[in-house]
Structure formats: structure tokens, C-alpha cells
Design an enzyme around this catalytic site. Structure first.
Site, mmCIF file in Angstrom:
data_model
loop_
_atom_site.group_PDB
_atom_site.id
_atom_site.type_symbol
_atom_site.label_atom_id
_atom_site.label_comp_id
_atom_site.label_asym_id
_atom_site.label_seq_id
_atom_site.Cartn_x
_atom_site.Cartn_y
_atom_site.Cartn_z
ATOM 1 N N SER A 14 45.136 46.706 58.622
ATOM 2 C CA SER A 14 45.361 47.577 57.470
ATOM 3 C C SER A 14 44.412 47.303 56.312
ATOM 4 O O SER A 14 44.321 48.105 55.392
ATOM 5 C CB SER A 14 46.804 47.442 56.986
ATOM 6 O OG SER A 14 47.040 46.141 56.474
ATOM 7 N N LYS B 293 47.760 43.515 50.594
ATOM 8 C CA LYS B 293 47.221 44.814 50.199
ATOM 9 C C LYS B 293 46.427 44.653 48.911
ATOM 10 O O LYS B 293 46.388 43.587 48.307
ATOM 11 C CB LYS B 293 48.356 45.837 49.965
ATOM 12 C CG LYS B 293 49.329 46.000 51.117
ATOM 13 C CD LYS B 293 48.729 46.720 52.298
ATOM 14 C CE LYS B 293 49.756 46.891 53.407
ATOM 15 N NZ LYS B 293 49.173 47.490 54.629
#
Length: 290
Positions: free
Chosen positions: A59, A132
Site C-alpha cells: 500500500s 500511511k
């Protein structure tokens, strides 16, 4: 053998015994002691200062690849909040679906190794550990997209060269899935951050799983430490320098005073003159309690 002599010329038997004990301690006794000390130091560093995290998914590609290990500063957010553009490790809320690939149940040796690795900070992450990039901080207005398909923060579009593969624009937005690039404007709540992955096509992030409480942030990932061929730092991209601060609401003030017509002013003049000579009026005007 030389003896330890004090300043007054007497022999100190205690120092002599200590010196003899040190000479007689074999390596097989010293080595376990050194290993225990090193292990305790590693646990203390992992708990309070730094920790290495394993990257289990794609991701954050190409910034972070599967199998990379990043070094996370666990004390920086004790003195300040996260800022836009930083890469952070955090514990997901109940809305965040796990992104760790299913692994076979380990045996006793595997469980022991995982426990020891977790203590020193080199084990695989848990199901609720995520990494993230911070896009919005409390009060920010985050949306997508502008005319060029870019994410905007407080109306400023972001040029994001770190994004590997973006989500398609032609897919309708769905608040439960992160398949579309487009999403409605989100006002980041107080005490939370809006995070997104760099590989937007596969990243499940705040677009569909919601902002993350700052209290859930473990620390800032600031360096890739393994493999050695990928040693690099993780700085804040320059595009975030152009983003203005979140809009500040006007402070609540006193209710506006309606101006009196000229006739009302003329009627109040005699009353004001009468009160000016009273003790009660003088006390209130001076700000003193009776």
C-alpha cells in the site's frame, strides 16, 4: 602478585578479592551476562525510543516495498503532533480492515521467536498496525478531486510524485471501499489525522475507513534500514509546503449593539445625568465590588 596498597600503606583485601574474581570469571559466564544486558537495552529502546517495523503489504509502494524495515521514532509525537506529509505507523480503529497476509499458525518455536522479536522490535506487525502518509491534520478540509484529478487540502492541490498508481477517476465513490480516486470533502475532526497510502490503487485508507486518532499513532517512520540496498530517509515532500493552515472560525464575540436613533439618545440624556450623581452608578463604573 602485586598487592593493592592504600594511601596509608595498608593492603586492601577486598580490592584484591574483586580483582581475583574478575580474572577468574570464564568466557562462558561473561557471555550470557552480556547477552542479557544487550537484550534488556534492546527492550528499553524498543519500548520508549525507536522500533523497527516490517512492511507487509504494497500500500506504500514505491516509497516502501514489501519486506522493507523502517525505523520509527516513538517519542517525537510526545512533544508535537504529526504534520502533513510524514509517514506514520498507527493502530487502526475498528473500521480499519487488516492488511496483513494470512500466515499459517506457527508452532511453539515460531511463537517463541515471534515473542522475542516483538520484544526487541523486529517481528512482523500485528493485524491492526498500519503505515500511511499524513495528508490532513485536525481542521483541514481534504477532498478529491480538482480539474486535474489531484487531492486538495484546504483548497490547495497536491502534486504527488510519490504516488505509484492512482485509483481510477471513472469509478463512482463508495464510502465503504477505496476503489475510486474521488471522495467528498472531509473536515478532519479535532485530535485526528487523515492518512492515505502512496499506492492508491490498492491502499485501504482514510478515504473509506475514516480518520485516525492521533492517540493511536505509534510514531514517525523516518528511515528505511533494511535491506541495505534501500537505505534512505523518509522526508516530507515539498508539495505540502504550499498548503495553507486549516481555516480558523471567527471567535464568538458579544452581540452587536444596535445604534440608537437620535430621538432615543435625546431621551436618555436626562436619565444618564441623574445616574451619574448616584453612588451605585459610580461603584459599577469603577469596577469595584461593594
Amino acid at each position: 602478585m602485586a598487592q593493592t596498597v592504600d594511601e596509608d600503606g595498608t593492603v586492601d583485601p577486598w580490592r584484591r578479592r574483586v580483582r581475583r574474581t574478575r580474572r577468574q570469571m570464564p568466557l562462558w559466564q561473561e557471555l550470557p551476562l552480556l547477552l542479557v544486558v544487550a537484550f534488556c537495552l534492546a527492550v528499553l529502546i524498543r519500548t520508549f525510543l525507536l522500533q523497527a517495523f516490517f512492511i507487509p503489504s504494497g500500500s506504500m509502494e514505491d516509497t516502501l516495498l514489501v519486506g522493507d524495515r523502517v525505523l520509527v521514532n516513538k517519542v517525537v509525537y510526545d512533544v508535537r503532533d504529526p504534520v502533513r506529509g510524514e509517514v506514520v505507523v498507527f493502530r487502526g480503529t475498528e473500521r480499519w480492515a487488516p492488511q496483513v497476509d494470512d500466515q499459517p499458525e506457527p508452532g511453539f518455536v515460531g511463537k517463541l521467536g515471534r515473542t522475542v522479536g516483538d520484544l526487541v522490535g523486529v517481528s512482523r506487525p500485528g493485524e491492526k498496525d498500519f503505515i500511511k502518509r499524513v495528508i490532513g491534520v485536525p481542521g483541514d478540509r481534504v477532498a478529491c478531486c480538482d480539474a486535474q484529478g489531484r487531492v486538495t487540502v484546504n483548497g490547495t492541490p497536491l502534486d504527488e510524485p510519490y504516488v505509484l498508481e492512482n485509483s481510477p477517476l471513472d469509478v463512482p465513490p463508495n464510502p465503504r471501499e477505496c476503489r475510486s480516486r474521488r471522495f467528498d470533502e472531509v473536515v478532519v475532526p479535532p485530535g485526528q489525522i487523515f492518512v492515505m497510502g502512496d499506492h492508491r490503487l490498492v491502499s485501504q485508507d482514510a478515504r473509506c475507513q475514516g480518520p485516525v486518532p492521533i492517540d493511536n499513532v505509534v510514531g514517525r517512520a523516518f528511515m528505511v534500514v533494511w535491506p541495505s540496498s534501500r537505505w534512505t530517509t523518509l522526508p516530507v515532500p515539498e508539495t505540502f509546503a504550499d498548503v495553507a493552515g486549516p481555516p480558523v472560525a471567527a471567535p464568538a464575540g458579544p452581540a452587536p449593539v444596535r445604534p440608537l436613533p437620535s430621538g432615543d439618545v435625546a431621551l436618555l440624556l436626562p436619565l444618564t445625568a441623574a445616574l451619574a450623581g448616584s453612588r451605585a452608578f459610580r461603584t459599577v463604573a469603577s469596577g469595584r465590588a461593594t
